[in-house]
Design a protein around this motif. Sequence first.
Motif, PDB file in Angstrom:
ATOM      1  N   ARG A 149       2.896  -0.613 -13.299  1.00  0.00           N
ATOM      2  CA  ARG A 149       3.667  -1.797 -13.707  1.00  0.00           C
ATOM      3  C   ARG A 149       4.693  -2.168 -12.642  1.00  0.00           C
ATOM      4  N   LEU A 150       5.342  -1.176 -12.053  1.00  0.00           N
ATOM      5  CA  LEU A 150       6.302  -1.440 -10.975  1.00  0.00           C
ATOM      6  C   LEU A 150       5.587  -2.002  -9.748  1.00  0.00           C
ATOM      7  N   TRP A 151       4.378  -1.504  -9.491  1.00  0.00           N
ATOM      8  CA  TRP A 151       3.604  -2.015  -8.369  1.00  0.00           C
ATOM      9  C   TRP A 151       3.246  -3.484  -8.591  1.00  0.00           C
ATOM     10  N   MET A 152       2.972  -3.851  -9.827  1.00  0.00           N
ATOM     11  CA  MET A 152       2.678  -5.258 -10.129  1.00  0.00           C
ATOM     12  C   MET A 152       3.853  -6.146  -9.747  1.00  0.00           C
ATOM     13  N   ASP A 153       5.072  -5.655  -9.915  1.00  0.00           N
ATOM     14  CA  ASP A 153       6.253  -6.415  -9.492  1.00  0.00           C
ATOM     15  C   ASP A 153       6.277  -6.571  -7.968  1.00  0.00           C
ATOM     16  N   LEU A 154       5.911  -5.502  -7.238  1.00  0.00           N
ATOM     17  CA  LEU A 154       5.813  -5.613  -5.775  1.00  0.00           C
ATOM     18  C   LEU A 154       4.767  -6.659  -5.387  1.00  0.00           C
ATOM     19  N   PHE A 155       3.664  -6.653  -6.107  1.00  0.00           N
ATOM     20  CA  PHE A 155       2.591  -7.611  -5.859  1.00  0.00           C
ATOM     21  C   PHE A 155       3.089  -9.041  -6.110  1.00  0.00           C
ATOM     22  N   ALA A 156       3.858  -9.224  -7.163  1.00  0.00           N
ATOM     23  CA  ALA A 156       4.427 -10.542  -7.470  1.00  0.00           C
ATOM     24  C   ALA A 156       5.361 -10.994  -6.348  1.00  0.00           C
ATOM     25  N   ASP A 157       6.159 -10.067  -5.831  1.00  0.00           N
ATOM     26  CA  ASP A 157       7.044 -10.405  -4.712  1.00  0.00           C
ATOM     27  C   ASP A 157       6.225 -10.811  -3.490  1.00  0.00           C
ATOM     28  N   THR A 166       0.826  -1.204   0.000  1.00  0.00           N
ATOM     29  CA  THR A 166       0.000   0.000   0.000  1.00  0.00           C
ATOM     30  C   THR A 166       0.863   1.258   0.000  1.00  0.00           C
ATOM     31  N   ALA A 167       1.899   1.273   0.804  1.00  0.00           N
ATOM     32  CA  ALA A 167       2.805   2.428   0.799  1.00  0.00           C
ATOM     33  C   ALA A 167       3.566   2.499  -0.520  1.00  0.00           C
ATOM     34  N   GLY A 168       3.894   1.330  -1.057  1.00  0.00           N
ATOM     35  CA  GLY A 168       4.624   1.277  -2.330  1.00  0.00           C
ATOM     36  C   GLY A 168       3.842   1.918  -3.455  1.00  0.00           C
ATOM     37  N   ALA A 169       2.531   1.769  -3.456  1.00  0.00           N
ATOM     38  CA  ALA A 169       1.705   2.398  -4.497  1.00  0.00           C
ATOM     39  C   ALA A 169       1.872   3.905  -4.461  1.00  0.00           C
ATOM     40  N   ARG A 170       1.792   4.483  -3.269  1.00  0.00           N
ATOM     41  CA  ARG A 170       1.944   5.943  -3.140  1.00  0.00           C
ATOM     42  C   ARG A 170       3.357   6.392  -3.509  1.00  0.00           C
ATOM     43  N   GLU A 171       4.354   5.648  -3.054  1.00  0.00           N
ATOM     44  CA  GLU A 171       5.740   6.016  -3.332  1.00  0.00           C
ATOM     45  C   GLU A 171       6.051   5.920  -4.826  1.00  0.00           C
ATOM     46  N   LEU A 172       5.595   4.864  -5.456  1.00  0.00           N
ATOM     47  CA  LEU A 172       5.838   4.705  -6.892  1.00  0.00           C
ATOM     48  C   LEU A 172       5.129   5.795  -7.690  1.00  0.00           C
ATOM     49  N   LEU A 173       3.933   6.135  -7.285  1.00  0.00           N
ATOM     50  CA  LEU A 173       3.175   7.170  -7.971  1.00  0.00           C
ATOM     51  C   LEU A 173       3.829   8.540  -7.804  1.00  0.00           C
ATOM     52  N   ARG A 192       6.756 -11.931 -15.573  1.00  0.00           N
ATOM     53  CA  ARG A 192       7.040 -10.574 -16.073  1.00  0.00           C
ATOM     54  C   ARG A 192       6.368 -10.343 -17.428  1.00  0.00           C
ATOM     55  N   ARG A 193       6.467 -11.330 -18.320  1.00  0.00           N
ATOM     56  CA  ARG A 193       5.848 -11.176 -19.640  1.00  0.00           C
ATOM     57  C   ARG A 193       4.332 -11.045 -19.534  1.00  0.00           C
ATOM     58  N   LEU A 194       3.723 -11.870 -18.688  1.00  0.00           N
ATOM     59  CA  LEU A 194       2.275 -11.816 -18.529  1.00  0.00           C
ATOM     60  C   LEU A 194       1.823 -10.488 -17.918  1.00  0.00           C
ATOM     61  N   LEU A 195       2.567 -10.004 -16.935  1.00  0.00           N
ATOM     62  CA  LEU A 195       2.219  -8.716 -16.336  1.00  0.00           C
ATOM     63  C   LEU A 195       2.405  -7.576 -17.341  1.00  0.00           C
ATOM     64  N   ASP A 196       3.413  -7.695 -18.211  1.00  0.00           N
ATOM     65  CA  ASP A 196       3.574  -6.695 -19.283  1.00  0.00           C
ATOM     66  C   ASP A 196       2.366  -6.692 -20.213  1.00  0.00           C
ATOM     67  N   LEU A 197       1.850  -7.885 -20.530  1.00  0.00           N
ATOM     68  CA  LEU A 197       0.660  -7.978 -21.379  1.00  0.00           C
ATOM     69  C   LEU A 197      -0.551  -7.346 -20.700  1.00  0.00           C
ATOM     70  N   LEU A 198      -0.720  -7.612 -19.415  1.00  0.00           N
ATOM     71  CA  LEU A 198      -1.814  -6.995 -18.674  1.00  0.00           C
ATOM     72  C   LEU A 198      -1.684  -5.477 -18.715  1.00  0.00           C
ATOM     73  N   MET A 199      -0.470  -4.985 -18.512  1.00  0.00           N
ATOM     74  CA  MET A 199      -0.247  -3.539 -18.516  1.00  0.00           C
ATOM     75  C   MET A 199      -0.556  -2.962 -19.895  1.00  0.00           C
ATOM     76  N   ALA A 258      -9.948  -1.657 -10.327  1.00  0.00           N
ATOM     77  CA  ALA A 258      -8.959  -2.238  -9.420  1.00  0.00           C
ATOM     78  C   ALA A 258      -9.172  -3.731  -9.229  1.00  0.00           C
ATOM     79  N   ASP A 259     -10.415  -4.180  -9.088  1.00  0.00           N
ATOM     80  CA  ASP A 259     -10.638  -5.610  -8.866  1.00  0.00           C
ATOM     81  C   ASP A 259     -10.251  -6.430 -10.094  1.00  0.00           C
ATOM     82  N   ASP A 260     -10.393  -5.856 -11.295  1.00  0.00           N
ATOM     83  CA  ASP A 260      -9.962  -6.563 -12.505  1.00  0.00           C
ATOM     84  C   ASP A 260      -8.438  -6.651 -12.578  1.00  0.00           C
ATOM     85  N   VAL A 261      -7.773  -5.567 -12.197  1.00  0.00           N
ATOM     86  CA  VAL A 261      -6.298  -5.570 -12.194  1.00  0.00           C
ATOM     87  C   VAL A 261      -5.792  -6.598 -11.181  1.00  0.00           C
ATOM     88  N   ALA A 262      -6.393  -6.625 -10.004  1.00  0.00           N
ATOM     89  CA  ALA A 262      -5.978  -7.586  -8.976  1.00  0.00           C
ATOM     90  C   ALA A 262      -6.222  -9.021  -9.435  1.00  0.00           C
TER      91      ALA A 262
END
Length: 193
Positions: free
Chosen positions: A95-103, A78-85, A180-187, A156-160
């Motif tokens: 897209r960077l947040w999606m990487d945090l989500f993957a982690d 949650t903090a990462g979303a604000r910081e990245l933005l 990474r490739r799949l998240l790039d496609l989503l983005m 947001a629920d579709d992205v999640a």
Amino acid sequence: MATEPSPAAQQPLRADAARNRETVLAAATRAFAASDTEPSMREIARQAGVGVATLFRHFPTREALVDAVYQDQVVRLTAGARELLAGHPPAQALRLWMDLFADWQATKHGMTDTLLAMIDSGEISLAHTRQELLSAITTILDAGATAGDIRADARADDVAAGSLGMLAVAAKSGEPAQARRLLDLLMDGLRPR
């Protein structure tokens, strides 16, 4: 009726104790992410470079440790979303947040059994976590819609759901780069047409 915490429980940790707690938390996060089975508390203490007694002083049970790792990761998301933005255009921040989500998803590998038991018992509320994560995603989506670099109809629920599904598929494939490739496609699908 809830009892008041003892005065000792209300006092902040000494600097060395706070460092030890953070070291154990970081080691547990790494251990859970790297393991498909739950690592022992002794192994986590070893990886943290502390004694087992130090680990148990901060986290008296496996459940307490799993809860702390889980909550720490939710706060980071949650903090990462604000910081990245704050530091990136919205589409890049998402897209960077999606990487945090993957982690975050990867962290749960080695604590799945305990985490599921805690969810079943009500010790961890998925509804609360879900709401926090959707709020973080919404913050980025709203900024992206305003900036014109994310579709205004993105939800947001579709992205999640899309992220979770893609990460689940990638985890089973045994090919780490697939996530990474799949998240790039989503983005790519979230960009305006």
